[in-house]
Motif scaffolding. Structure first.
Motif, mmCIF file in Angstrom:
data_model
loop_
_atom_site.group_PDB
_atom_site.id
_atom_site.type_symbol
_atom_site.label_atom_id
_atom_site.label_comp_id
_atom_site.label_asym_id
_atom_site.label_seq_id
_atom_site.Cartn_x
_atom_site.Cartn_y
_atom_site.Cartn_z
ATOM 1 N N UNK A 218 0.892 -0.841 0.257
ATOM 2 C CA UNK A 218 0.108 0.227 0.072
ATOM 3 C C UNK A 218 0.943 1.147 -0.025
ATOM 4 N N UNK A 219 2.007 1.545 0.507
ATOM 5 C CA UNK A 219 2.726 2.087 0.147
ATOM 6 C C UNK A 219 4.620 1.875 -0.040
ATOM 7 N N UNK A 220 5.169 3.148 -0.838
ATOM 8 C CA UNK A 220 6.205 2.985 -1.218
ATOM 9 C C UNK A 220 7.487 3.096 -0.097
ATOM 10 N N UNK A 221 8.006 1.756 -0.249
ATOM 11 C CA UNK A 221 10.075 2.329 0.703
ATOM 12 C C UNK A 221 10.733 3.668 0.292
ATOM 13 N N UNK A 222 10.946 3.720 0.959
ATOM 14 C CA UNK A 222 11.731 5.347 1.082
ATOM 15 C C UNK A 222 12.387 5.127 0.644
ATOM 16 N N UNK A 223 13.962 4.720 -0.017
ATOM 17 C CA UNK A 223 14.809 4.981 -1.502
ATOM 18 C C UNK A 223 14.939 4.327 -2.487
ATOM 19 N N UNK A 224 13.841 3.065 -2.371
ATOM 20 C CA UNK A 224 13.567 2.352 -3.803
ATOM 21 C C UNK A 224 12.704 3.004 -4.350
ATOM 22 N N UNK A 225 11.805 2.807 -3.349
ATOM 23 C CA UNK A 225 10.492 3.473 -3.827
ATOM 24 C C UNK A 225 10.878 5.348 -4.022
ATOM 25 N N UNK A 226 11.972 5.820 -4.291
ATOM 26 C CA UNK A 226 12.215 7.195 -4.135
ATOM 27 C C UNK A 226 12.594 6.818 -5.726
ATOM 28 N N UNK A 227 13.293 5.499 -5.720
ATOM 29 C CA UNK A 227 14.036 5.081 -7.494
ATOM 30 C C UNK A 227 12.797 5.001 -8.052
ATOM 31 N N UNK A 228 11.712 4.008 -7.966
ATOM 32 C CA UNK A 228 11.059 3.764 -8.811
ATOM 33 C C UNK A 228 9.758 4.525 -8.963
ATOM 34 N N UNK A 229 9.131 5.536 -8.241
ATOM 35 C CA UNK A 229 8.324 6.473 -8.644
ATOM 36 C C UNK A 229 9.460 7.673 -9.572
ATOM 37 N N UNK A 230 10.121 7.727 -9.599
ATOM 38 C CA UNK A 230 11.076 9.083 -10.618
ATOM 39 C C UNK A 230 11.800 7.922 -11.741
ATOM 40 N N UNK A 231 11.524 6.614 -11.737
ATOM 41 C CA UNK A 231 12.183 6.052 -12.675
ATOM 42 C C UNK A 231 10.120 5.649 -13.835
ATOM 43 N N UNK A 232 9.590 5.561 -13.054
ATOM 44 C CA UNK A 232 8.035 5.278 -14.149
ATOM 45 C C UNK A 232 8.109 7.062 -14.544
ATOM 46 N N UNK A 233 8.272 7.862 -13.855
ATOM 47 C CA UNK A 233 7.885 9.565 -14.243
ATOM 48 C C UNK A 233 8.522 10.112 -15.585
ATOM 49 N N UNK A 234 10.701 9.402 -15.273
ATOM 50 C CA UNK A 234 11.468 10.023 -16.437
ATOM 51 C C UNK A 234 11.572 8.983 -17.631
ATOM 52 N N UNK A 235 10.714 7.526 -17.422
ATOM 53 C CA UNK A 235 10.131 7.370 -18.844
ATOM 54 C C UNK A 235 9.021 7.610 -20.078
ATOM 55 N N UNK A 236 8.466 8.019 -19.122
ATOM 56 C CA UNK A 236 6.812 8.962 -19.274
ATOM 57 C C UNK A 236 6.661 9.627 -19.927
ATOM 58 N N UNK A 237 8.040 10.039 -19.575
ATOM 59 C CA UNK A 237 8.472 11.536 -20.003
ATOM 60 C C UNK A 237 8.982 11.532 -21.472
#
Length: 247
Positions: A218-237
């Motif tokens: 139900x939630x993102x872990x702090x450091x890997x979650x930061x990479x996960x969300x940013x990777x999704x945003x980056x590649x979507x961009x």
């Protein structure tokens, strides 16, 4: 005469004894008074210490309660705002390789025109990161393109502060029946290599559900979650930029 002297001696002895007894009694009273005064001060100090300790305990309990409320609020906010990053947001192949894929349908543009746009985009990325000496075309034919691209991915970018990682991936273009596919996979990160806590990670061991999500998903872990969300945003961009160029 003797009787008189004896009487006087007895009187003197009685007076001396009484005075001595009074002095002894006064010393005892003074001693008791001092002990009582000391005990009273000790009791007051103990009471103050206990009151202070209780006040600190109550303050700590209130702080923990407020912290729990804030944590719950932040978790709820994170869950609502990051739902697109949660379970199922990362796709993997049968072999477990993380990938992102976009199909560009043939319509106003032919397959060759779509391929040319995708190739030009890859070349632009490579030219922007040529100083890294990693980005390059690996294979190029009429309908298939394979390139390695390494570029900065920013988590935070301001004039006075920035936080970024190098993201490396394979840029793979292939034709489909009525579209052209762009797949981005074999993703890895090079983060803060100049510092003691720097690391290199592959996407498969860092941003998948197993590593980046909490146990309840139900939630993102702090450091890997930061990479996960940013990777999704980056590649979507990247996909969005290419779509703009297709128009």
């Amino acid at each position: 005469m003797r009787n008189t002297i004896l009487i006087l001696f007895l009187l003197f002895f009685s007076v001396t004894f009484v005075n001595a007894q009074m002095n002894t009694d006064n010393s005892y009273l003074r001693k008791n008074y001092q002990e009582s005064k000391t005990a009273k001060k000790a009791a007051e100090r103990k009471a103050r210490r206990q009151a202070l300790k209780e006040a600190r305990r109550q303050k700590k309990a209130e702080t923990q309660k407020d912290s729990q409320k804030d944590t719950l609020k932040n978790t709820e906010t994170l869950t609502l705002s990051s739902s697109k990053y949660l379970e199922g947001a990362i796709s993997t192949t049968k072999d477990g390789v993380v990938f992102f894929e976009k199909l560009f349908p043939v319509g106003e543009k032919s397959k060759q025109q779509i391929f040319d746009v995708l190739k030009m985009y890859a070349e632009k990325k490579i030219s922007e990161t040529e100083e890294l000496e990693i980005s390059r075309i690996l294979s190029d034919s009429n309908d298939t393109l394979v390139a390695t691209i390494c570029e900065p991915m920013y988590f935070k970018k301001k004039k006075w502060e920035s936080d970024s990682t190098l993201i490396q991936y394979q840029y793979f273009v292939t034709p489909q029946d009525s579209s052209v596919s762009l797949r981005i996979w074999f993703i890895s990160y090079c983060y803060e290599q100049g510092r003691a806590y720097g690391f290199n990670y592959k996407a498969e061991e860092w941003i998948t559900d197993k590593y980046a999500l909490s146990k309840d998903k139900l939630s993102l872990l702090k450091l890997p979650g930061k990479f996960r969300s940013k990777t999704i945003d980056h590649i979507t961009g990247i996909f969005n930029e290419i779509e703009q160029q297709m128009r």
